[in-house]
Design a protein around this motif. Structure first.
Motif: not given
Length: 148
Positions: A20-22, A62-63, A70-71, A76-77
């Motif tokens: 369920y990553q979305t 997604f953004v 990012a941390r 960038t992923l």
């Protein structure tokens, strides 16, 4: 004649997978908490790592996926599918597969077991981590023979 394989500029890559990553709440609970644990508490990963997110059905990132991750990295992923969108041969020094479990969906975070006892989460990390020999000690003369 063999094709020369070039190594990616980033030494360590981590492919992240979970259900369920979305759904951003699930992404936070199943992926980001684990990254926080590995990065901030166990110090097993550094910011010099390329993260790849495996999302089923070729859904776009997604953004929020990029902002939340990012941390943990200077880079960038990336979507997992882009790992294979290369025309030329590209090799990787180290790839870590994270979330690919043979059984269960345990999250390494403080939680209660079925008997109500608290678990710290260390048991999951030490139980499921397989140590791979560091490839930096291998002779680099065979770089053009390495598979991508």
């Amino acid at each position: 004649e063999r094709t020369k394989c070039y190594y990616h500029d980033v030494y360590t890559h981590m492919i992240l997978q979970a259900n369920y990553q979305t759904m951003l709440g699930e992404f936070y609970a199943r992926t980001l908490r684990f990254l926080h644990y590995l990065h901030n508490q166990q110090h097993l990963i550094t910011n010099d790592i390329q993260l790849w997110l495996l999302i089923g059905d070729q859904k776009a990132l997604f953004v929020s996926h990029r902002l939340f991750s990012a941390r943990f990295t200077h880079y960038t992923l990336q979507h997992f599918a882009t790992l294979f969108d290369r025309i030329a041969c590209e090799c990787y020094h180290r790839i870590i597969f994270c979330g690919f479990q043979r059984e269960g969906h345990e999250i390494p975070w403080p939680r209660k077991d079925r008997q109500g006892k608290m678990k710290s989460g260390d048991d999951i990390v030490t139980h499921n981590v397989e140590v791979v020999a560091d490839s930096s000690s291998v002779d680099d003369d065979d770089d053009d023979d390495a598979g991508g």
